[in-house]
Design a protein around this motif. Structure first.
Motif, PDB file in Angstrom:
ATOM      1  N   LEU A   1       0.876  -1.168   0.000  1.00 33.68           N
ATOM      2  CA  LEU A   1       0.000   0.000   0.000  1.00 33.68           C
ATOM      3  C   LEU A   1       0.912   1.217   0.000  1.00 33.68           C
ATOM      4  O   LEU A   1       1.647   1.441   0.957  1.00 33.68           O
ATOM      5  CB  LEU A   1      -0.899   0.000   1.247  1.00 33.68           C
ATOM      6  CG  LEU A   1      -1.867  -1.177   1.392  1.00 33.68           C
ATOM      7  CD1 LEU A   1      -2.612  -1.078   2.706  1.00 33.68           C
ATOM      8  CD2 LEU A   1      -2.851  -1.202   0.232  1.00 33.68           C
TER       9      LEU A   1
ATOM     10  N   ASP B   1       1.493   5.192  -0.161  1.00 34.15           N
ATOM     11  CA  ASP B   1       1.038   6.575  -0.066  1.00 34.15           C
ATOM     12  C   ASP B   1       1.752   7.374  -1.152  1.00 34.15           C
ATOM     13  O   ASP B   1       2.964   7.278  -1.309  1.00 34.15           O
ATOM     14  CB  ASP B   1       1.380   7.133   1.324  1.00 34.15           C
ATOM     15  CG  ASP B   1       0.695   8.464   1.606  1.00 34.15           C
ATOM     16  OD1 ASP B   1       0.216   9.111   0.655  1.00 34.15           O
ATOM     17  OD2 ASP B   1       0.652   8.853   2.786  1.00 34.15           O
TER      18      ASP B   1
ATOM     19  N   ILE C   1      -0.647  -0.887  -4.585  1.00 33.14           N
ATOM     20  CA  ILE C   1      -1.890  -0.119  -4.575  1.00 33.14           C
ATOM     21  C   ILE C   1      -1.550   1.295  -4.120  1.00 33.14           C
ATOM     22  O   ILE C   1      -1.045   1.496  -3.018  1.00 33.14           O
ATOM     23  CB  ILE C   1      -2.932  -0.732  -3.621  1.00 33.14           C
ATOM     24  CG1 ILE C   1      -3.246  -2.179  -4.005  1.00 33.14           C
ATOM     25  CG2 ILE C   1      -4.216   0.110  -3.621  1.00 33.14           C
ATOM     26  CD1 ILE C   1      -4.146  -2.889  -3.009  1.00 33.14           C
TER      27      ILE C   1
ATOM     28  N   LEU D   1      -2.287   4.956  -2.729  1.00 34.71           N
ATOM     29  CA  LEU D   1      -3.260   5.572  -1.827  1.00 34.71           C
ATOM     30  C   LEU D   1      -3.223   7.083  -2.025  1.00 34.71           C
ATOM     31  O   LEU D   1      -2.148   7.693  -1.996  1.00 34.71           O
ATOM     32  CB  LEU D   1      -2.933   5.234  -0.376  1.00 34.71           C
ATOM     33  CG  LEU D   1      -3.017   3.756   0.013  1.00 34.71           C
ATOM     34  CD1 LEU D   1      -2.579   3.569   1.463  1.00 34.71           C
ATOM     35  CD2 LEU D   1      -4.421   3.213  -0.187  1.00 34.71           C
TER      36      LEU D   1
ATOM     37  N   TYR E   1      -5.551   2.015  -7.497  1.00 31.16           N
ATOM     38  CA  TYR E   1      -5.478   3.057  -6.480  1.00 31.16           C
ATOM     39  C   TYR E   1      -6.746   3.077  -5.642  1.00 31.16           C
ATOM     40  O   TYR E   1      -7.816   2.661  -6.088  1.00 31.16           O
ATOM     41  CB  TYR E   1      -5.255   4.426  -7.128  1.00 31.16           C
ATOM     42  CG  TYR E   1      -6.484   5.020  -7.803  1.00 31.16           C
ATOM     43  CD1 TYR E   1      -7.276   5.970  -7.155  1.00 31.16           C
ATOM     44  CD2 TYR E   1      -6.858   4.631  -9.089  1.00 31.16           C
ATOM     45  CE1 TYR E   1      -8.397   6.507  -7.752  1.00 31.16           C
ATOM     46  CE2 TYR E   1      -7.972   5.166  -9.704  1.00 31.16           C
ATOM     47  CZ  TYR E   1      -8.735   6.106  -9.034  1.00 31.16           C
ATOM     48  OH  TYR E   1      -9.849   6.625  -9.649  1.00 31.16           O
TER      49      TYR E   1
ATOM     50  N   LYS F   1      -7.727   7.329   0.520  1.00 33.23           N
ATOM     51  CA  LYS F   1      -7.350   7.073   1.908  1.00 33.23           C
ATOM     52  C   LYS F   1      -8.574   6.948   2.814  1.00 33.23           C
ATOM     53  O   LYS F   1      -8.487   6.384   3.898  1.00 33.23           O
ATOM     54  CB  LYS F   1      -6.440   8.187   2.415  1.00 33.23           C
ATOM     55  CG  LYS F   1      -5.081   8.200   1.753  1.00 33.23           C
ATOM     56  CD  LYS F   1      -4.214   9.317   2.303  1.00 33.23           C
ATOM     57  CE  LYS F   1      -2.876   9.366   1.602  1.00 33.23           C
ATOM     58  NZ  LYS F   1      -2.014  10.465   2.089  1.00 33.23           N
TER      59      LYS F   1
ATOM     60  N   LEU G   1     -10.697  -1.901   1.687  1.00 34.07           N
ATOM     61  CA  LEU G   1      -9.237  -1.972   1.605  1.00 34.07           C
ATOM     62  C   LEU G   1      -8.760  -3.425   1.643  1.00 34.07           C
ATOM     63  O   LEU G   1      -7.912  -3.844   0.845  1.00 34.07           O
ATOM     64  CB  LEU G   1      -8.617  -1.185   2.748  1.00 34.07           C
ATOM     65  CG  LEU G   1      -7.092  -1.161   2.832  1.00 34.07           C
ATOM     66  CD1 LEU G   1      -6.489  -0.494   1.614  1.00 34.07           C
ATOM     67  CD2 LEU G   1      -6.644  -0.434   4.092  1.00 34.07           C
TER      68      LEU G   1
ATOM     69  N   ILE H   1      -6.762  -5.531  -1.343  1.00 34.36           N
ATOM     70  CA  ILE H   1      -5.484  -6.231  -1.177  1.00 34.36           C
ATOM     71  C   ILE H   1      -5.591  -7.642  -1.750  1.00 34.36           C
ATOM     72  O   ILE H   1      -4.716  -8.103  -2.490  1.00 34.36           O
ATOM     73  CB  ILE H   1      -5.079  -6.281   0.308  1.00 34.36           C
ATOM     74  CG1 ILE H   1      -4.733  -4.872   0.809  1.00 34.36           C
ATOM     75  CG2 ILE H   1      -3.884  -7.218   0.512  1.00 34.36           C
ATOM     76  CD1 ILE H   1      -4.557  -4.784   2.310  1.00 34.36           C
TER      77      ILE H   1
END
Length: 200
Positions: free
Chosen positions: A32, A34, A64, A66, A86, A89, A96, A100
């Motif tokens: 994940l 950012d 992925i 965020l 994507y 948040k 989420l 995954i």
């Protein structure tokens, strides 16, 4: 994630540079990422992690991105760098977790809303007068048909029905299209189509 019996948290990074180092030392299956981080942003980290995996001959982790905003230009750049999708948040924990697992299975994920709106918005910033048909020169006529249908978001079964061929044939053509255009996922294919003004 730690509450899920099928998921294991490998590590957590404070910035993009640390993520690149940790991914090399302890390669995870899904990251994940950012997109807004100090030291190194998520787009650069995504590109470096994916490139390092290719260089080292190991399986590329699925990433992925965020983001806070649905129309974040960095999302487009992350997809072009190899992200498998994507999420916002603000996504619910259940969404989420499902994302995954979906990405781990080899599929792309996107935040609720239209992925075409995102890429169309980004394409307006590209100084191209019209469709860049030369981008499709490596493809056969049938592969171009598959490319355009996939870029519009049709499923394999819908493409097969539209082209009067089997799903297996569509999958073969789609693999060839991705290879010839140098894109890794269907999401990157959509980005490629808008980048070259091949969709309205």
């Amino acid at each position: 994630m730690e509450s899920q019996p099928d998921l294991l948290m490998a590590w957590e990074a404070d910035d993009g540079g640390q993520a690149v180092a940790l991914a090399a030392a302890q390669p995870p299956e899904v990251i994940l990422m950012d997109l807004r981080m100090p030291v190194m942003d998520g787009v650069t980290a995504t590109r470096q992690i994916r490139d390092a995996a290719v260089r080292d001959g190991v399986e590329k982790p699925k990433i992925i991105a965020l983001t806070t905003f649905n129309r974040d230009q960095a999302v487009v750049e992350a997809v072009q760098a190899g992200a498998s999708g994507y999420l916002l948040k603000s996504a619910e924990p259940e969404f989420l977790l499902a994302a995954i697992r979906t990405v781990h299975s080899g599929y792309s994920v996107i935040a609720p809303g239209s992925v075409h709106d995102l890429f169309q918005h980004a394409a307006r910033t590209i100084p191209v007068a019209g469709p860049d048909l030369s981008a499709l020169e490596p493809l056969s006529v049938r592969e171009r048909d598959v490319f355009l249908l996939a870029a519009k978001g049709l499923s394999n079964s819908a493409m097969a029905e539209s082209l009067f061929v089997s799903e297996a044939t569509v999958k073969t053509h789609l693999r060839s299209v991705l290879t010839k255009l140098g894109v890794g996922t269907r999401l990157q294919l959509v980005s490629f189509a808008y980048e070259h003004r091949l969709l309205g």
